[in-house]
Design a protein around this motif. Structure first.
Motif, PDB file in Angstrom:
ATOM      1  N   LYS A   9      52.235 -33.033  64.161  1.00  0.00           N
ATOM      2  CA  LYS A   9      51.772 -34.237  64.838  1.00  0.00           C
ATOM      3  C   LYS A   9      50.745 -34.945  63.960  1.00  0.00           C
ATOM      4  N   LEU A  10      50.914 -36.247  63.815  1.00  0.00           N
ATOM      5  CA  LEU A  10      49.935 -37.028  63.075  1.00  0.00           C
ATOM      6  C   LEU A  10      48.678 -37.205  63.911  1.00  0.00           C
ATOM      7  N   CYS A  11      47.559 -37.406  63.242  1.00  0.00           N
ATOM      8  CA  CYS A  11      46.280 -37.586  63.927  1.00  0.00           C
ATOM      9  C   CYS A  11      46.373 -38.788  64.877  1.00  0.00           C
ATOM     10  N   SER A  12      45.944 -38.601  66.130  1.00  0.00           N
ATOM     11  CA  SER A  12      46.019 -39.663  67.130  1.00  0.00           C
ATOM     12  C   SER A  12      44.731 -40.476  67.219  1.00  0.00           C
ATOM     13  N   GLN A  13      43.741 -40.118  66.398  1.00  0.00           N
ATOM     14  CA  GLN A  13      42.461 -40.823  66.445  1.00  0.00           C
ATOM     15  C   GLN A  13      42.565 -42.176  65.725  1.00  0.00           C
ATOM     16  N   LYS A  14      41.593 -43.036  65.988  1.00  0.00           N
ATOM     17  CA  LYS A  14      41.588 -44.367  65.382  1.00  0.00           C
ATOM     18  C   LYS A  14      41.483 -44.293  63.866  1.00  0.00           C
ATOM     19  N   LEU A  36      35.493 -26.900  52.295  1.00  0.00           N
ATOM     20  CA  LEU A  36      36.785 -27.454  52.683  1.00  0.00           C
ATOM     21  C   LEU A  36      36.686 -28.961  52.905  1.00  0.00           C
ATOM     22  N   GLN A  37      35.541 -29.437  53.408  1.00  0.00           N
ATOM     23  CA  GLN A  37      35.327 -30.887  53.532  1.00  0.00           C
ATOM     24  C   GLN A  37      35.379 -31.569  52.174  1.00  0.00           C
ATOM     25  N   GLU A  38      34.758 -30.936  51.180  1.00  0.00           N
ATOM     26  CA  GLU A  38      34.761 -31.496  49.827  1.00  0.00           C
ATOM     27  C   GLU A  38      36.180 -31.610  49.293  1.00  0.00           C
ATOM     28  N   LYS A  39      36.997 -30.577  49.511  1.00  0.00           N
ATOM     29  CA  LYS A  39      38.383 -30.608  49.044  1.00  0.00           C
ATOM     30  C   LYS A  39      39.193 -31.666  49.790  1.00  0.00           C
ATOM     31  N   CYS A  40      38.884 -31.860  51.068  1.00  0.00           N
ATOM     32  CA  CYS A  40      39.599 -32.879  51.852  1.00  0.00           C
ATOM     33  C   CYS A  40      39.235 -34.284  51.399  1.00  0.00           C
ATOM     34  N   ARG A  41      37.994 -34.511  50.994  1.00  0.00           N
ATOM     35  CA  ARG A  41      37.617 -35.831  50.476  1.00  0.00           C
ATOM     36  C   ARG A  41      38.393 -36.161  49.207  1.00  0.00           C
ATOM     37  N   GLU A  42      38.605 -35.148  48.378  1.00  0.00           N
ATOM     38  CA  GLU A  42      39.320 -35.355  47.114  1.00  0.00           C
ATOM     39  C   GLU A  42      40.837 -35.374  47.313  1.00  0.00           C
ATOM     40  N   ASN A  43      41.315 -34.734  48.386  1.00  0.00           N
ATOM     41  CA  ASN A  43      42.758 -34.595  48.624  1.00  0.00           C
ATOM     42  C   ASN A  43      43.033 -34.916  50.090  1.00  0.00           C
ATOM     43  N   LEU A  46      45.415 -32.910  52.276  1.00  0.00           N
ATOM     44  CA  LEU A  46      44.923 -31.649  52.834  1.00  0.00           C
ATOM     45  C   LEU A  46      44.298 -31.894  54.206  1.00  0.00           C
ATOM     46  N   LEU A  47      43.557 -32.988  54.337  1.00  0.00           N
ATOM     47  CA  LEU A  47      42.971 -33.335  55.627  1.00  0.00           C
ATOM     48  C   LEU A  47      44.062 -33.657  56.643  1.00  0.00           C
ATOM     49  N   GLN A  48      45.092 -34.377  56.219  1.00  0.00           N
ATOM     50  CA  GLN A  48      46.197 -34.686  57.129  1.00  0.00           C
ATOM     51  C   GLN A  48      46.874 -33.408  57.627  1.00  0.00           C
ATOM     52  N   TYR A  49      47.025 -32.441  56.735  1.00  0.00           N
ATOM     53  CA  TYR A  49      47.623 -31.166  57.148  1.00  0.00           C
ATOM     54  C   TYR A  49      46.754 -30.479  58.198  1.00  0.00           C
ATOM     55  N   LEU A  50      45.450 -30.432  57.955  1.00  0.00           N
ATOM     56  CA  LEU A  50      44.543 -29.769  58.889  1.00  0.00           C
ATOM     57  C   LEU A  50      44.455 -30.524  60.216  1.00  0.00           C
ATOM     58  N   GLN A  51      44.682 -31.847  60.200  1.00  0.00           N
ATOM     59  CA  GLN A  51      44.719 -32.614  61.447  1.00  0.00           C
ATOM     60  C   GLN A  51      45.897 -32.192  62.318  1.00  0.00           C
ATOM     61  N   SER A  52      47.003 -31.818  61.682  1.00  0.00           N
ATOM     62  CA  SER A  52      48.183 -31.400  62.448  1.00  0.00           C
ATOM     63  C   SER A  52      48.158 -29.917  62.781  1.00  0.00           C
ATOM     64  N   PHE A  53      47.284 -29.157  62.107  1.00  0.00           N
ATOM     65  CA  PHE A  53      47.214 -27.710  62.314  1.00  0.00           C
ATOM     66  C   PHE A  53      46.435 -27.400  63.597  1.00  0.00           C
ATOM     67  N   GLY A 111      53.011 -37.707  53.911  1.00  0.00           N
ATOM     68  CA  GLY A 111      52.875 -39.097  53.488  1.00  0.00           C
ATOM     69  C   GLY A 111      54.014 -39.993  53.915  1.00  0.00           C
ATOM     70  N   GLN A 112      54.828 -39.552  54.909  1.00  0.00           N
ATOM     71  CA  GLN A 112      55.979 -40.326  55.367  1.00  0.00           C
ATOM     72  C   GLN A 112      56.852 -40.712  54.177  1.00  0.00           C
ATOM     73  N   MET A 113      57.317 -39.659  53.451  1.00  0.00           N
ATOM     74  CA  MET A 113      58.038 -39.874  52.202  1.00  0.00           C
ATOM     75  C   MET A 113      59.544 -40.018  52.396  1.00  0.00           C
ATOM     76  N   ASN A 114      60.031 -39.790  53.629  1.00  0.00           N
ATOM     77  CA  ASN A 114      61.470 -39.855  53.866  1.00  0.00           C
ATOM     78  C   ASN A 114      62.022 -41.228  53.470  1.00  0.00           C
TER      79      ASN A 114
END
Length: 584
Positions: A9-14, A36-43, A46-53, A111-114
Motif C-alpha cells: 500500500k502506498l502512503c496515504s498521508q498528504k 535509518l532516517q539518514e538512509k531514508c533521506r538519501e534513498n 527505502l522510505l517508501q518501502y517502510l511506509q508500506s511495511f 516507483g510505479q515503473m510498470n
C-alpha cells in the motif's frame, strides 16, 4: 513487482504527493531510528518501502551496515542492510515456514515503473544511430543513460539529478529534437536508471543477490520463488520469482545470452562462469525439467575465507590446521573430500596459504574456483569443444599432462572425477605434490570410487595419496547447521592378500559436543615414519615431531589474537613465518 509477504500500500498521508518533500510530516519517518532516517533521506525508495511495511505488526527493522556471524542465533530476524549504493536487503522472519524472507529493496520497487521501461525503450529506438560505432559495453551504457536524460523531465530536482551526465551528453553526435518529454518523480528517475543498469549491464532481477556479499548460492527450481543460501541466515525465500513458464523461459534465454552461452531445445544444459567468476548452471525447457527451466548460481568470493576464519567458525582447530600445514610443507599429497556444498573448495583455498611461498603452483580446473595467493601460479582452465571455430577441446587430462612439463612444486586439481585421477596418481609417483577435491563422504567410499570406473587407479598406487580430509555439512548440538572437518585420515598401505586398505584417523569430530579429538597423537604413521625422517629426526626420537605441531598451533593462535583474518593478510604473515623460521 516482487511478491511481498505483506499487503502493498502506498502512503496515504498528504506527504506522499512528492515523497521526501516534507519528511517532518511523514508518520513513518518519525518512528525510525536516526541511522535509518539518514538512509531514508538519501534513498527515498527505502522510505517508501517502510511506509508500506506493517510496522505495527513486525516492529521497526534494525539497520546494520555490516552483519556479524553472531546474528545467526536471531530466531525472528527483522533487519535491513545495504548491498550497494542504493540497494538494501530486508531479512524478515517467516513464522509459517522454516525459510525466512529475503526482500530486496531496490530503487525500482515502488516507483510505479510498470510500462515505464517499455516506453523508454520504444523512444530509444529513434537514437540507434548514436550507438552504431560504440562497441564497449560500459561506454554504450553511459551513452544510453545520457540519452534517457534527454528524454525525461524530473520534477523539482531534475536538474540536480542530471548534472552527472553533462560530459557524456556533450559527446553525443545526434541532433534529435524531443517534443514530449516523459515526466518523472525523483524516485522514478532513480528507479529507471537502476533498471537500465540491471538490464543492460547486470543480470536483471538477480542483481541484488549478485551484489550481496553474504549470498553463497542463488537457486531457481522452476516456477515459484527464487531461493538463496545466506552465509549467516541460511536458506531464505526471496520475494522474486516466476509465475508462468513463458516468463521463466524468456528470462533464462536472456540470461544465457548475456553470459554468451545460449541455450536451445537441442542443447538445454549450460555450465558457465559469470564475469565476476561465479559458477552458473542452466537447464532450459519443461521437457528436461518438469517444473520448468531452472538455474543455479554458485557465488564467487573475490577474497576466499582464510584458515583463521574457518577456525573461528569451528570448521577445524588450530591443532588440525597446524598438522595440515606441516604435511603440505613436506609435499605430502592432500585431498579434501566430501558431499556437495560441504565446503571442500573453501577449505582447499584456505590450505593453499600453507604452500611454501617460494613454490611454483599449477592449478587445473573446469570452472575457475581455486584461488592461490602465490605470485608464481599458473592457472589452467579447460576449454569445451567449439562449435563455430577451429579451436579444439582442452580437457583436464590435457592440462594435467601439460602441468607435468611445467616443473611445478604443487599441482592443484579443482576436482578429480575421471581419467585425470589416474594421471594425478602418476604425477604423485614422479614426486609432484598434489592437492585436490573429491566427491565422497568417507575414506572407504573414496577408495571405492578411485579404484572403480571411470578412474581405475591401480590399488597398489593408492598409498601415494597421503592425507584425506573429510568435510561435511552437519547438524550441531545447538540445532543449527555448520560445516565441519569430520576427520583427517592418513592412507597407510594396500594389502594385496586381504585386498584391503589400511588408514589411520588422525583427527575426528565428536558430534555430541562439537569438539575434535587428536586420535593420532603419538600414533601418526605419516608424522613418525615419513615426515620425521625428512626433517632429520632420528627414529628413536621420532615423537619429537608432535612438538612441532603444538608450536605451529601456537603461531596460528597468535595470528588470530592479532585479529589477522583476511586471506591475503594471513598468507603474508605465514610467508614471513616461513622466512623467519617459525614454520621451519
Amino acid at each position: 513487482m516482487p511478491t511481498l509477504p505483506f499487503e502493498f500500500k502506498l502512503c496515504s498521508q498528504k506527504c506522499k504527493k512528492e515523497c521526501g518533500a516534507n519528511l517532518a510530516r511523514c508518520p513513518t519517518y518519525g518512528k525510525l531510528p536516526k541511522l535509518l532516517q539518514e538512509k531514508c533521506r538519501e534513498n527515498l525508495h527505502l522510505l517508501q518501502y517502510l511506509q508500506s511495511f506493517p510496522l505495527e505488526k513486525f516492529g521497526v527493522p534494525e539497520y546494520y551496515e555490516k552483519l556479524e556471524r553472531s546474528m545467526k542465533s536471531i530466531k525472528n530476524p527483522n533487519l535491513v542492510y545495504p548491498v550497494a549504493q542504493n540497494v538494501f536487503i530486508h531479512i524478515l522472519g517467516n513464522p509459517e515456514d522454516i525459510r525466512n524472507f529475503y526482500i530486496p529493496i531496490e530503487p525500482s520497487l515502488f516507483g510505479q515503473m510498470n510500462g515505464l521501461l517499455e516506453r523508454i525503450e520504444e523512444l530509444l529506438t529513434e537514437f540507434v544511430d548514436e550507438l552504431e560505432d560504440i562497441h564497449d559495453d560500459n561506454e554504450r551504457l553511459e551513452v544510453i543513460l545520457a540519452i534517457v536524460d534527454r528524454l525525461v523531465h524530473v520534477r523539482d530536482n531534475g536538474k540536480k539529478a542530471a548534472q552527472g551526465r553533462k560530459a557524456t551528453r556533450a559527446s553525443l553526435k545526434g541532433n534529435h529534437k524531443i517534443k514530449d518529454k516523459v515526466t518523472l518523480s525523483p524516485v522514478q528517475y532513480q528507479g529507471l536508471h537502476y533498471l537500465l543498469r540491471c538490464e543492460l549491464a547486470g543480470l536483471g532481477v538477480l542483481e541484488p543477490m549478485i551484489r550481496d556479499p553474504y549470498i553463497e548460492d542463488i537457486s531457481c527450481s522452476g516456477l515459484g520463488s527464487i531461493f538463496v543460501e545466506h552465509k549467516i541466515f541460511g536458506g531464505l525465500r526471496t520475494t522474486i520469482g516466476f509465475e508462468t513458464h513463458e516468463e521463466l523461459d524468456k528470462f533464462v534465454i536472456q540470461l544465457a545470452e548475456k553470459i554468451k552461452h545460449p541455450v536451445t531445445f537441442r542443447d538445454p544444459c549450460v555450465d558457465a562462469t559469470l564475469p565476476d567468476g561465479s559458477r552458473i548452471n542452466i537447464v532450459y525447457g519443461t521437457d528436461v525439467s518438469k517444473r520448468g527451466s531452472n538455474f543455479t548460481i554458485r557465488k564467487f568470493s573475490p577474497t576466499p575465507m582464510s584458515i583463521i576464519e574457518l577456525i573461528q567458525l569451528g570448521t577445524l582447530t588450530h591443532e588440525m590446521a597446524a598438522y595440515l600445514s606441516l604435511v603440505i610443507q613436506e609435499q605430502m599429497n592432500v585431498w579434501v573430500s566430501g558431499e556437495t556444498a560441504s565446503g571442500k573448495t573453501t577449505l582447499l583455498n584456505a590450505l593453499a596459504t600453507f604452500i611454501p611461498p617460494e613454490a611454483k603452483v599449477v592449478s587445473i580446473e573446469d570452472t575457475p574456483e581455486i584461488q592461490v595467493p602465490h605470485p608464481n601460479w599458473i592457472r589452467g582452465v579447460t576449454r569445451g569443444s567449439a562449435k563455430s571455430s577451429e579451436a579444439s577441446e582442452v580437457s583436464m587430462f590435457d592440462l594435467l599432462k601439460a602441468a607435468l612439463r611445467q616443473r611445478p612444486n604443487v599441482i592443484i586439481v579443482g576436482e578429480i572425477r575421471g581419467v585425470e585421477g589416474a594421471i594425478a596418481f602418476q604425477a604423485m609417483q614422479t614426486g609432484h605434490a598434489c592437492m585436490s577435491t573429491f566427491h565422497a563422504a568417507s575414506v572407504p567410499k573414496l577408495l571405492q570410487r578411485l579404484t572403480g570406473n571411470p578412474i581405475n587407479v591401480p590399488k597398489s598406487y593408492v598409498d601415494n595419496l597421503n592425507v584425506v580430509v573429510i568435510t561435511q555439512m552437519v547438524r550441531l548440538p545447538n540445532g543449527r547447521t555448520g560445516r565441519r572437518v569430520i576427520s583427517i585420515n592418513e592412507i597407510v598401505s594396500y594389502d594385496s592378500v586381504s585386498d584391503s586398505f589400511s588408514f589411520i584417523e588422525v583427527f575426528i569430530w565428536n558430534p555430541l559436543n562439537d569438539t575434535f579429538e587428536f586420535k593420532g597423537y603419538m600414533n601418526s604413521y605419516l608424522l613418525e615414519e615419513k615426515i620425521a625422517p625428512r626433517r632429520g629426526i632420528p627414529h628413536v626420537r621420532r615423537q619429537q615431531i608432535y612438538a612441532e605441531i603444538k608450536r605451529r598451533a601456537e603461531v596460528l593462535k597468535r595470528i588470530q589474537q592479532q585479529r589477522i583474518t583476511n586471506f591475503y593478510d594471513v598468507y603474508r604473515v605465514l610467508s614471513r613465518a616461513y622466512r623467519e623460521g617459525y614454520f621451519r
